[in-house]
Design a protein around this motif. Structure first.
Motif, PDB file in Angstrom:
ATOM      1  N   ALA A 179       0.833  -1.200   0.000  1.00  0.00           N
ATOM      2  CA  ALA A 179       0.000   0.000   0.000  1.00  0.00           C
ATOM      3  C   ALA A 179       0.872   1.255   0.000  1.00  0.00           C
ATOM      4  O   ALA A 179       0.615   2.219  -0.725  1.00  0.00           O
ATOM      5  N   GLY A 180       1.928   1.241   0.830  1.00  0.00           N
ATOM      6  CA  GLY A 180       2.847   2.380   0.847  1.00  0.00           C
ATOM      7  C   GLY A 180       3.597   2.523  -0.451  1.00  0.00           C
ATOM      8  O   GLY A 180       3.812   3.643  -0.945  1.00  0.00           O
ATOM      9  N   ILE A 181       4.016   1.390  -1.052  1.00  0.00           N
ATOM     10  CA  ILE A 181       4.712   1.440  -2.341  1.00  0.00           C
ATOM     11  C   ILE A 181       3.786   1.976  -3.416  1.00  0.00           C
ATOM     12  O   ILE A 181       4.199   2.779  -4.277  1.00  0.00           O
ATOM     13  N   ALA A 182       2.514   1.555  -3.405  1.00  0.00           N
ATOM     14  CA  ALA A 182       1.556   2.075  -4.384  1.00  0.00           C
ATOM     15  C   ALA A 182       1.396   3.586  -4.240  1.00  0.00           C
ATOM     16  O   ALA A 182       1.293   4.313  -5.239  1.00  0.00           O
ATOM     17  N   ASP A 183       1.387   4.081  -2.996  1.00  0.00           N
ATOM     18  CA  ASP A 183       1.325   5.536  -2.779  1.00  0.00           C
ATOM     19  C   ASP A 183       2.536   6.231  -3.395  1.00  0.00           C
ATOM     20  O   ASP A 183       2.413   7.286  -4.035  1.00  0.00           O
ATOM     21  N   PHE A 440       6.838  -4.198 -13.484  1.00  0.00           N
ATOM     22  CA  PHE A 440       6.697  -5.167 -12.398  1.00  0.00           C
ATOM     23  C   PHE A 440       6.278  -6.543 -12.912  1.00  0.00           C
ATOM     24  O   PHE A 440       5.624  -6.679 -13.955  1.00  0.00           O
ATOM     25  N   GLN A 441       6.639  -7.561 -12.129  1.00  0.00           N
ATOM     26  CA  GLN A 441       6.124  -8.899 -12.374  1.00  0.00           C
ATOM     27  C   GLN A 441       4.595  -8.873 -12.287  1.00  0.00           C
ATOM     28  O   GLN A 441       4.023  -8.079 -11.520  1.00  0.00           O
ATOM     29  N   PRO A 442       3.890  -9.716 -13.054  1.00  0.00           N
ATOM     30  CA  PRO A 442       2.420  -9.662 -13.070  1.00  0.00           C
ATOM     31  C   PRO A 442       1.778  -9.758 -11.690  1.00  0.00           C
ATOM     32  O   PRO A 442       0.827  -9.022 -11.393  1.00  0.00           O
ATOM     33  N   ASP A 443       2.277 -10.665 -10.830  1.00  0.00           N
ATOM     34  CA  ASP A 443       1.654 -10.804  -9.516  1.00  0.00           C
ATOM     35  C   ASP A 443       1.901  -9.584  -8.643  1.00  0.00           C
ATOM     36  O   ASP A 443       1.010  -9.138  -7.901  1.00  0.00           O
ATOM     37  N   VAL A 444       3.117  -8.999  -8.738  1.00  0.00           N
ATOM     38  CA  VAL A 444       3.413  -7.782  -7.975  1.00  0.00           C
ATOM     39  C   VAL A 444       2.577  -6.628  -8.503  1.00  0.00           C
ATOM     40  O   VAL A 444       2.007  -5.834  -7.732  1.00  0.00           O
ATOM     41  N   HIS A 445       2.476  -6.533  -9.837  1.00  0.00           N
ATOM     42  CA  HIS A 445       1.684  -5.472 -10.454  1.00  0.00           C
ATOM     43  C   HIS A 445       0.226  -5.565 -10.012  1.00  0.00           C
ATOM     44  O   HIS A 445      -0.414  -4.551  -9.689  1.00  0.00           O
ATOM     45  N   ALA A 446      -0.313  -6.784  -9.979  1.00  0.00           N
ATOM     46  CA  ALA A 446      -1.709  -6.967  -9.580  1.00  0.00           C
ATOM     47  C   ALA A 446      -1.916  -6.544  -8.128  1.00  0.00           C
ATOM     48  O   ALA A 446      -2.903  -5.866  -7.800  1.00  0.00           O
ATOM     49  N   SER A 447      -0.997  -6.917  -7.252  1.00  0.00           N
ATOM     50  CA  SER A 447      -1.123  -6.544  -5.843  1.00  0.00           C
ATOM     51  C   SER A 447      -1.001  -5.038  -5.651  1.00  0.00           C
ATOM     52  O   SER A 447      -1.744  -4.431  -4.859  1.00  0.00           O
ATOM     53  N   LEU A 448      -0.088  -4.424  -6.384  1.00  0.00           N
ATOM     54  CA  LEU A 448       0.063  -2.976  -6.296  1.00  0.00           C
ATOM     55  C   LEU A 448      -1.172  -2.266  -6.829  1.00  0.00           C
ATOM     56  O   LEU A 448      -1.589  -1.228  -6.302  1.00  0.00           O
ATOM     57  N   THR A 449      -1.779  -2.805  -7.880  1.00  0.00           N
ATOM     58  CA  THR A 449      -2.978  -2.204  -8.454  1.00  0.00           C
ATOM     59  C   THR A 449      -4.122  -2.231  -7.453  1.00  0.00           C
ATOM     60  O   THR A 449      -4.852  -1.250  -7.283  1.00  0.00           O
ATOM     61  N   VAL A 450      -4.286  -3.363  -6.770  1.00  0.00           N
ATOM     62  CA  VAL A 450      -5.325  -3.454  -5.745  1.00  0.00           C
ATOM     63  C   VAL A 450      -5.065  -2.438  -4.638  1.00  0.00           C
ATOM     64  O   VAL A 450      -5.978  -1.727  -4.190  1.00  0.00           O
ATOM     65  N   ALA A 451      -3.806  -2.359  -4.195  1.00  0.00           N
ATOM     66  CA  ALA A 451      -3.458  -1.400  -3.142  1.00  0.00           C
ATOM     67  C   ALA A 451      -3.696   0.033  -3.600  1.00  0.00           C
ATOM     68  O   ALA A 451      -4.206   0.869  -2.847  1.00  0.00           O
ATOM     69  N   ARG A 452      -3.357   0.324  -4.865  1.00  0.00           N
ATOM     70  CA  ARG A 452      -3.541   1.677  -5.398  1.00  0.00           C
ATOM     71  C   ARG A 452      -5.014   2.058  -5.477  1.00  0.00           C
ATOM     72  O   ARG A 452      -5.392   3.207  -5.204  1.00  0.00           O
ATOM     73  N   ASP A 453      -5.861   1.090  -5.840  1.00  0.00           N
ATOM     74  CA  ASP A 453      -7.277   1.375  -6.056  1.00  0.00           C
ATOM     75  C   ASP A 453      -8.115   1.304  -4.786  1.00  0.00           C
ATOM     76  O   ASP A 453      -9.329   1.523  -4.832  1.00  0.00           O
TER      77      ASP A 453
END
Length: 624
Positions: A179-183, A440-453
């Motif tokens: 979540a912090g990385i997405a910020d 980003f790797q797909p799984d990392v990208h997906a997790s970051l996207t969820v955190a960002r949204d």
């Protein structure tokens, strides 16, 4: 000014490990190279590293009250301490010296935590109330000074001026907080109470935290609230508002010059630092030393084309021009260590600080003006496309997709819901996500996207949705980007060089005056209209009415002083390391390396992630 740290235990019978306290405190030596101090008692340990600026002889910390029931450490400056000191003496308090921090202990005796409303300055405070067995953490209104904390599995609280003090205590989880990385990838820094690390939180600006027997409570004590504008106040003309703003800013600059060491100023070609420098020069005897940043690349070098320095030179001011060649790869490990996040913030301040180091400890800056007066392009984007908001959202999205040559913020301004929300505000920014997300790797990208949204929604004032849009944007600036990105980056970059930056625009009394200016007066001929009107009598016209240009710097270059990339660059971008770390797609990294002669910002961020992982997540310490 200093770096502070400490540990409080849930069980008062559990002693604090002095060696551990000294270790997490000495990690902050760059913030306070002039001395160190500690206080240990049942259930608590406080530590500090001191940068001596006020009361050089008797200002050591921790500081206590007369009875020794209250001990505290403070990172910051209390600019109205002399006036508070006189009040305390008149009420019978006995003060040992002239430290600006000592007044806090005695104010706490009188009014408890309400003392924070009396402070005018920047501060991160840790105060131990021995009678109540309670630790209080307090952070200034605009988050000019950082304060991080974490809680161990056993319930102990550990805190510090930097996240590394908390992480290196060994008491909290070191893993990245997505979540912090997405910020960070959205706006440049972790929002609200988040950090880049799972086990570390930051105390929000304008908040207090109280810790007692393992329990943590927080509360907000101050906010930028346009609801406080009094409808009964007599109306002022534009000229009267301009005079009031100039007078209050001059008062703030006067307070920010207090101290027992020489003061310098960061001077750019813009109006913000120019007026701070002008008012400071009016106060000080002799010539105020200034430092200005230029670039070897003429495309980025404002000093060659803008009139500020020459205009000031004609008025008896002179200064140093620090030329930056845009190559900071050799400095990247040090920058990441101090920034504690993978995306570098305000490296230019670190360059300026390096030029000042050993010569000055205090530097005035013009930061904070853009947030209070609406100096950013997203104000224009939101205002420009307002006439399309009555259209249905599908139609606006089609229009946004087909308009040629408009920026990402403009495109998002058209297509998003017109109501002012946190998501809309963030969408108006030039997002780091646009540059880094695809790596980003797909799984990392997906997790970051969820955190960002799934961003946390701030506790808006009750009347927020009834304010003018300009007021809404200013409020969101002050709650998000200002503490998380602007102030955080300036503090980290400057304190890495043991330089205390001072921000007269962020004096809370000045800010409370500015928010009362009617919105129609704020948007006139150009951005920051009221500031320009306030300063035109004090600056040359070519500075007061100069069109704003944000600081730009070239992408980092492969070339260095040695003519070859540092060894860590080749290692951390190798297929082997990229695959082992697991954050990024190796094929995307190699494609970027093949496409660019230099290091585009995307690759610099990859290096930043890997360095941060090595140093703080894996716990291997600072990389040389």
């Amino acid at each position: 000014m200093c770096g502070i740290s400490g540990i409080a235990t849930r069980d008062l019978q559990q002693p604090v490990d002095r060696a551990l306290l000294e270790h997490i405190t000495d990690l902050l030596e760059h913030r306070g190279p002039d001395g160190r101090g500690f206080h240990l008692a049942r259930g608590v340990g406080l530590g500090m590293r001191r940068l001596s600026i006020v009361d050089l002889e008797t200002g050591e910390q921790p500081i206590s009250n007369e009875t020794g029931s209250v001990h505290l450490v403070c990172n910051g400056e209390i600019y109205n301490a002399p006036e508070l000191r006189q009040e305390l003496l008149a009420r019978g308090h006995r003060l040992r010296g002239h430290s600006d921090v000592e007044v806090i202990a005695h104010l706490y005796e009188d009014v408890g935590l309400e003392f924070v409303h009396r402070l005018r300055g920047m501060f991160a405070i840790a105060l131990w109330d021995g009678d109540a067995h309670t630790l209080h953490l307090i952070r200034d209104r605009f988050g000019m000074k950082p304060l991080y904390y974490g809680q161990s599995a056993s319930g102990s609280l550990v805190f510090g001026s930097e996240a590394k003090s908390v992480l290196c205590s060994g008491l909290v989880d070191r893993a990245f907080d997505l979540a912090g990385i997405a910020d960070i990838l959205t706006i440049g820094g972790p929002l609200f109470s988040r950090s880049a690390f799972r086990g570390v939180r930051q105390l929000e600006a304008g908040h207090t935290l109280s810790y007692h027997a393992g329990a943590i409570t927080t509360r907000r004590y101050w906010d930028v609230d346009f609801s406080r504008v009094s409808p009964n106040e007599l109306p002022r003309s534009e000229g009267e508002w301009a005079e009031a703003i100039a007078a209050k800013l001059r008062e703030s600059v006067h307070l920010h010059l207090r101290g027992d060491v020489p003061v310098a100023a960061y001077l750019s070609p813009g109006i913000d630092s120019s007026i701070v420098t002008r008012f400071a020069a009016d106060e000080l005897p002799g010539i105020l030393p200034t430092f200005s940043l230029g670039f070897a690349d003429p495309e980025f070098d404002e000093l060659r084309t803008q009139p500020t320095l020459d205009a000031f030179a004609q008025q008896g001011l002179s200064g140093e021009r620090v030329v930056f060649d845009g190559s900071y790869l050799e400095d990247l490990p040090s920058s990441i260590w101090h920034q504690e996040q993978p995306v570098i913030l305000q490296h230019s301040w670190q360059v300026l600080g390096a030029a000042m180091k050993g010569r000055f400890k205090v530097a005035l800056t013009g930061q904070g003006s853009d947030e209070l007066f609406g100096g950013y392009p997203w104000h224009d984007a939101d205002y420009l496309w307002r006439h399309l908001y009555w259209l249905p959202s599908p139609m606006r999205r089609v229009i946004a997709a087909r308009l040629p040559r408009i920026s990402g913020p403009d495109r998002r301004a058209i297509s998003m819901s017109p109501g002012m929300t946190l998501n809309r505000y963030l969408g108006l920014q030039f997002l780091h996500w646009d540059r880094y997300g695809k790596l980003f790797q797909p799984d990392v990208h997906a997790s970051l996207t969820v955190a960002r949204d799934t961003l946390a929604v701030p506790d808006f004032p009750d009347q927020f949705h009834h304010w003018d849009r300009f007021q809404q944007l200013v409020y969101l600036e002050c709650r998000t980007r200002l503490p998380s990105y602007i102030n955080r980056g300036l503090d980290a970059a400057s304190m890495a060089q043991s330089i205390e930056p001072r921000l007269p625009f962020l004096d809370h009394e000045f800010a409370e005056l500015c928010v009362q200016v009617p919105p129609p007066l704020r948007r006139r001929r150009m951005e920051k209209h009221m500031l320009r009107r306030a300063t035109e009598a004090h600056l040359p016209a070519e500075i007061a009415w100069r069109k704003k240009r944000g600081l730009r710097s070239p992408d980092p270059s492969w070339s260095t002083a040695r003519g070859t990339p540092p060894a860590f660059v080749q290692e951390l971008l190798s297929d082997e390391v990229v695959r082992a770390k697991g954050y990024f797609r190796p094929e995307a990294i190699q494609a970027l390396r093949a496409k660019h002669r230099g290091v585009p910002k995307g690759l610099a961020a990859v290096l930043g992630f890997h360095l941060l992982d090595e140093m703080l997540v894996q716990g291997r310490g600072r990389v040389a």
